[in-house]
Motif scaffolding. Structure first.
Motif, PDB file in Angstrom:
ATOM      1  N   GLY A 150      49.538 106.968 -15.159  1.00 13.52           N
ATOM      2  CA  GLY A 150      50.600 107.005 -14.607  1.00 13.52           C
ATOM      3  C   GLY A 150      51.813 106.770 -15.243  1.00 13.52           C
ATOM      4  N   GLY A 151      51.844 106.181 -16.272  1.00 19.26           N
ATOM      5  CA  GLY A 151      53.023 106.305 -17.432  1.00 19.26           C
ATOM      6  C   GLY A 151      53.770 106.926 -17.411  1.00 19.26           C
ATOM      7  N   GLY A 152      53.672 108.828 -16.891  1.00 24.60           N
ATOM      8  CA  GLY A 152      54.360 109.263 -16.983  1.00 24.60           C
ATOM      9  C   GLY A 152      55.428 109.152 -15.992  1.00 24.60           C
ATOM     10  N   LEU A 153      54.922 109.411 -15.191  1.00 23.49           N
ATOM     11  CA  LEU A 153      55.658 108.692 -13.758  1.00 23.49           C
ATOM     12  C   LEU A 153      57.392 108.475 -14.102  1.00 23.49           C
ATOM     13  CD1 LEU A 153      52.824 108.197 -11.107  1.00 23.49           C
ATOM     14  CD2 LEU A 153      54.150 110.749 -10.678  1.00 23.49           C
ATOM     15  N   PRO A 154      57.432 106.891 -14.513  1.00 19.68           N
ATOM     16  CA  PRO A 154      58.914 106.366 -13.701  1.00 19.68           C
ATOM     17  C   PRO A 154      59.523 107.366 -14.814  1.00 19.68           C
ATOM     18  CG  PRO A 154      56.808 104.631 -14.683  1.00 19.68           C
ATOM     19  CD  PRO A 154      56.570 105.646 -14.137  1.00 19.68           C
ATOM     20  N   LEU A 155      59.019 107.972 -16.374  1.00 19.63           N
ATOM     21  CA  LEU A 155      59.344 108.845 -17.364  1.00 19.63           C
ATOM     22  C   LEU A 155      60.544 109.824 -16.056  1.00 19.63           C
ATOM     23  CD1 LEU A 155      57.563 108.819 -20.173  1.00 19.63           C
ATOM     24  CD2 LEU A 155      59.804 107.534 -19.870  1.00 19.63           C
ATOM     25  N   ALA A 156      59.322 110.450 -15.737  1.00 14.82           N
ATOM     26  CA  ALA A 156      59.637 111.732 -14.573  1.00 14.82           C
ATOM     27  C   ALA A 156      60.581 111.621 -13.556  1.00 14.82           C
ATOM     28  CB  ALA A 156      59.035 112.486 -14.189  1.00 14.82           C
ATOM     29  N   ALA A 157      61.055 110.484 -13.325  1.00 15.64           N
ATOM     30  CA  ALA A 157      61.807 110.073 -12.149  1.00 15.64           C
ATOM     31  C   ALA A 157      63.274 109.874 -12.768  1.00 15.64           C
ATOM     32  CB  ALA A 157      61.911 108.948 -11.792  1.00 15.64           C
ATOM     33  N   GLY A 158      63.454 109.511 -14.430  1.00 15.91           N
ATOM     34  CA  GLY A 158      64.744 108.886 -15.448  1.00 15.91           C
ATOM     35  C   GLY A 158      65.465 110.922 -15.137  1.00 15.91           C
ATOM     36  N   LEU A 159      64.397 112.017 -15.563  1.00 20.52           N
ATOM     37  CA  LEU A 159      64.454 112.807 -15.859  1.00 20.52           C
ATOM     38  C   LEU A 159      65.035 113.592 -14.687  1.00 20.52           C
ATOM     39  CD1 LEU A 159      61.821 114.067 -18.216  1.00 20.52           C
ATOM     40  CD2 LEU A 159      64.088 114.043 -19.689  1.00 20.52           C
ATOM     41  N   ALA A 160      64.341 113.778 -13.797  1.00 16.69           N
ATOM     42  CA  ALA A 160      64.970 114.380 -12.627  1.00 16.69           C
ATOM     43  C   ALA A 160      66.435 113.542 -12.093  1.00 16.69           C
ATOM     44  CB  ALA A 160      63.985 113.864 -11.379  1.00 16.69           C
ATOM     45  N   LEU A 161      66.489 111.842 -12.467  1.00 19.97           N
ATOM     46  CA  LEU A 161      67.770 111.438 -11.684  1.00 19.97           C
ATOM     47  C   LEU A 161      68.991 112.129 -12.513  1.00 19.97           C
ATOM     48  CD1 LEU A 161      69.357 109.192 -10.175  1.00 19.97           C
ATOM     49  CD2 LEU A 161      68.519 107.530 -12.116  1.00 19.97           C
ATOM     50  N   ALA A 162      68.752 111.951 -14.470  1.00 16.43           N
ATOM     51  CA  ALA A 162      69.485 112.968 -15.199  1.00 16.43           C
ATOM     52  C   ALA A 162      70.152 114.084 -14.451  1.00 16.43           C
ATOM     53  CB  ALA A 162      68.994 112.303 -16.071  1.00 16.43           C
TER      54      ALA A 162
ATOM     55  N   ALA B 160      46.656 104.979  -8.098  1.00 17.46           N
ATOM     56  CA  ALA B 160      46.464 103.861  -7.869  1.00 17.46           C
ATOM     57  C   ALA B 160      47.162 102.873  -8.611  1.00 17.46           C
ATOM     58  CB  ALA B 160      44.959 103.429  -7.302  1.00 17.46           C
ATOM     59  N   GLU B 161      47.727 103.590  -9.469  1.00 20.37           N
ATOM     60  CA  GLU B 161      48.388 102.609  -9.771  1.00 20.37           C
ATOM     61  C   GLU B 161      50.015 101.968  -9.644  1.00 20.37           C
ATOM     62  OE1 GLU B 161      48.324 101.073 -13.279  1.00 20.37           O
ATOM     63  OE2 GLU B 161      46.161 102.122 -12.605  1.00 20.37           O
ATOM     64  N   GLY B 162      50.847 101.338  -9.972  1.00 17.83           N
ATOM     65  CA  GLY B 162      52.085 101.085  -9.072  1.00 17.83           C
ATOM     66  C   GLY B 162      52.792 101.706  -9.615  1.00 17.83           C
ATOM     67  N   GLU B 163      53.203 102.454 -10.641  1.00 16.71           N
ATOM     68  CA  GLU B 163      54.058 103.360 -11.248  1.00 16.71           C
ATOM     69  C   GLU B 163      53.952 104.661 -10.393  1.00 16.71           C
ATOM     70  OE1 GLU B 163      52.431 102.458 -14.820  1.00 16.71           O
ATOM     71  OE2 GLU B 163      51.450 102.253 -13.072  1.00 16.71           O
ATOM     72  N   PHE B 164      52.921 105.371  -9.599  1.00 17.16           N
ATOM     73  CA  PHE B 164      53.416 105.939  -8.865  1.00 17.16           C
ATOM     74  C   PHE B 164      53.885 106.038  -7.496  1.00 17.16           C
ATOM     75  CE2 PHE B 164      51.908 108.211  -4.617  1.00 17.16           C
ATOM     76  CZ  PHE B 164      52.271 109.386  -4.355  1.00 17.16           C
ATOM     77  N   HIS B 165      53.660 104.723  -7.076  1.00 22.51           N
ATOM     78  CA  HIS B 165      54.181 104.539  -5.370  1.00 22.51           C
ATOM     79  C   HIS B 165      55.407 104.161  -5.823  1.00 22.51           C
ATOM     80  CE1 HIS B 165      50.246 104.087  -3.646  1.00 22.51           C
ATOM     81  NE2 HIS B 165      50.122 103.477  -4.807  1.00 22.51           N
ATOM     82  N   GLU B 166      56.298 103.073  -7.114  1.00 23.18           N
ATOM     83  CA  GLU B 166      57.003 103.121  -7.304  1.00 23.18           C
ATOM     84  C   GLU B 166      58.409 104.166  -7.200  1.00 23.18           C
ATOM     85  OE1 GLU B 166      56.280  98.935  -9.756  1.00 23.18           O
ATOM     86  OE2 GLU B 166      56.420 101.027 -10.681  1.00 23.18           O
ATOM     87  N   THR B 167      57.800 105.055  -8.260  1.00 22.30           N
ATOM     88  CA  THR B 167      58.682 106.436  -8.277  1.00 22.30           C
ATOM     89  C   THR B 167      58.213 107.334  -7.459  1.00 22.30           C
ATOM     90  OG1 THR B 167      57.262 106.473 -10.896  1.00 22.30           O
ATOM     91  CG2 THR B 167      57.827 108.187  -9.505  1.00 22.30           C
ATOM     92  N   ALA B 168      57.895 107.397  -6.007  1.00 18.01           N
ATOM     93  CA  ALA B 168      57.816 108.017  -5.075  1.00 18.01           C
ATOM     94  C   ALA B 168      59.073 107.560  -4.323  1.00 18.01           C
ATOM     95  CB  ALA B 168      56.378 107.946  -4.432  1.00 18.01           C
ATOM     96  N   ASN B 169      58.922 106.597  -4.009  1.00 17.66           N
ATOM     97  CA  ASN B 169      59.087 105.523  -3.384  1.00 17.66           C
ATOM     98  C   ASN B 169      60.556 105.556  -3.770  1.00 17.66           C
ATOM     99  OD1 ASN B 169      60.271 103.459  -1.509  1.00 17.66           O
ATOM    100  ND2 ASN B 169      60.972 102.251  -3.094  1.00 17.66           N
ATOM    101  N   LEU B 170      61.482 105.682  -5.084  1.00 16.26           N
ATOM    102  CA  LEU B 170      62.693 106.153  -5.299  1.00 16.26           C
ATOM    103  C   LEU B 170      62.956 106.816  -5.561  1.00 16.26           C
ATOM    104  CD1 LEU B 170      62.516 103.857  -8.556  1.00 16.26           C
ATOM    105  CD2 LEU B 170      63.891 103.009  -6.255  1.00 16.26           C
ATOM    106  N   ALA B 171      62.225 108.711  -5.637  1.00 18.42           N
ATOM    107  CA  ALA B 171      62.649 109.353  -5.780  1.00 18.42           C
ATOM    108  C   ALA B 171      62.624 110.356  -4.486  1.00 18.42           C
ATOM    109  CB  ALA B 171      61.229 110.307  -6.269  1.00 18.42           C
ATOM    110  N   ALA B 172      61.955 109.736  -3.857  1.00 19.08           N
ATOM    111  CA  ALA B 172      62.496 109.758  -2.056  1.00 19.08           C
ATOM    112  C   ALA B 172      63.776 109.425  -1.307  1.00 19.08           C
ATOM    113  CB  ALA B 172      61.331 109.520  -0.981  1.00 19.08           C
ATOM    114  N   LEU B 173      63.813 108.214  -2.266  1.00 17.60           N
ATOM    115  CA  LEU B 173      65.074 107.385  -1.350  1.00 17.60           C
ATOM    116  C   LEU B 173      66.525 108.308  -2.063  1.00 17.60           C
ATOM    117  CD1 LEU B 173      66.017 104.531  -0.148  1.00 17.60           C
ATOM    118  CD2 LEU B 173      65.723 103.550  -2.668  1.00 17.60           C
ATOM    119  N   TRP B 174      66.383 108.759  -3.739  1.00 21.54           N
ATOM    120  CA  TRP B 174      67.375 109.058  -3.704  1.00 21.54           C
ATOM    121  C   TRP B 174      67.582 110.550  -4.186  1.00 21.54           C
ATOM    122  CZ3 TRP B 174      66.458 105.695  -9.258  1.00 21.54           C
ATOM    123  CH2 TRP B 174      66.776 104.591  -8.876  1.00 21.54           C
TER     124      TRP B 174
END
Length: 359
Positions: free
Chosen positions: A151-163, A183-197
């Motif tokens: 799940g480590g790549g998920l927050p990185l991908a959100a950062g790239l998309a935000l940029a 099942a990792e927290g990174e997925f749920h955090e990323t999915a939430n922020l990606a949809a929110l933003w």
């Protein structure tokens, strides 16, 4: 929702006579017909999947001979996902992968010799031999590598998309991850922020039914991952991950929607790995009967059979594809074997951002 299999196979529904007429008209005009281009595209999909399969089969041989070392996680059986999704992405888009990444890297267009040299730990490897199997990287192709952390790549991908969004770029970031990462927290955090933003992010969950050795049903109370992802307010659906045409169709629809400003999308590619989790894994958590049953849905033989049935591939053409791929893999191995080791005096390069030679 339209049936993705039917959509992907649109060309095959045209009457043969009409297809022949279209080809004749195109030949008279000195250009390939739509049917010819359609068939050529499908053959190219098959070639890409063959390259991934034969590349990894060679890696098994090399690993067994202790020629390449470290951790190796094989993608055999899942080739349709990487190849199908890759068709929907442009050169300016970004891709973030997992530790099971050889297929993603090759589908993204990374040269086989650079990937193989990295497996050998040679200086000509995509990460100068410092990353090995789990850390392929290619800035030119915007392939932001594998990640050893689940799940480590998920927050990185959100950062790239935000940029991309902040820069006003019409770029999509695609992130691959497995059902275990869901099942990792990174997925749920990323999915939430990606949809929110409203980030331009394509989340591709490669659900191969096992998180290492833990079955999906022993890890998730609700196993419909696409339905759960939709709860974050993003379009989400499942696709047959053993059918490259279905995957391509789903990915193209998702990416087109993301580019139109509709925020993140989620694809659950239901697939299966034919090999164990890694080369160290004894694979005792599933039955041989289950594996053999899934092999009857092999994405390579499935597409080849369809092309042959529709007159788009004959035995000689298939043999040429196999020969061409085998030669490419052989060249990659020869190049890796003859490539230099990185000098010991370069040991401290690339360690810190201020290090000499960092770009």
């Amino acid at each position: 929702m339209r049936n993705s299999r039917q959509t992907a196979a649109t060309g095959s529904r045209r009457p043969r006579a009409e297809q022949r007429k279209g080809r004749a008209k195109a030949r008279a005009a000195g250009r390939p017909s739509a049917a010819d281009e359609h068939a050529a595209h499908r053959r190219q999909l098959l070639r890409q999947m063959l390259l991934i399969r034969r590349f990894e089969e060679r890696c098994v041989e090399l690993y067994s001979a202790a020629t390449i070392r470290g951790f190796v996680h094989l993608y055999i059986g899942e080739e349709a996902v990487a190849v199908g999704v890759g068709q929907a992405l442009d050169s300016g888009d970004a891709m973030v992968s997992t530790y099971r990444e050889h297929g993603h890297a090759l589908a993204r267009g990374m040269p086989a010799d650079a990937v193989m040299a990295e497996m050998y730990g040679k200086a000509t490897g995509s990460s100068r031999g410092r990353g090995g199997s789990m850390h392929l990287f290619d800035l030119e192709r915007r392939f932001y590598g594998g990640n050893a952390i689940v799940g480590g790549g998920l927050p990185l991908a959100a950062g790239l998309a935000l940029a991309s969004r902040m820069r006003g770029e019409e770029r999509v970031t695609c992130c691959f991850f497995g059902d275990g990462a869901f099942a990792e927290g990174e997925f749920h955090e990323t999915a939430n922020l990606a949809a929110l933003w409203g980030l331009p992010l394509l989340l591709v969950c490669e659900n191969n039914l096992y998180a290492m050795g833990t079955a999906l049903t022993r890890e998730h109370a609700q196993t419909d991952l696409a339905m759960r992802a939709a709860s974050y307010g993003m379009p989400a659906w499942a696709v047959d991950g053993m059918d490259v045409l279905a995957v391509e169709d789903s990915a193209r629809r998702a990416v087109a929607s993301i580019r139109s400003g509709n925020g993140p999308h989620f694809l659950e590619a239901r697939t299966y790995r034919f090999r164990a989790h890694s080369m160290y894994d004894p694979d005792r958590y599933r039955s041989k009967e289950e594996i053999e049953q899934w092999k009857t849905r092999d994405p390579l033989t499935g597409l080849a059979g369809r092309l042959q049935a529709e007159g788009q591939l004959d035995d000689r053409a298939l043999e040429r594809l196999e020969r061409d791929v085998a030669e490419e893999v052989d060249r990659a191995v020869r190049a890796a074997e003859s490539a230099p080791e990185e000098p010991v005096e370069n040991l401290m390069r690339f360690v810190t951002s201020a290090g000499e030679g960092v770009s």
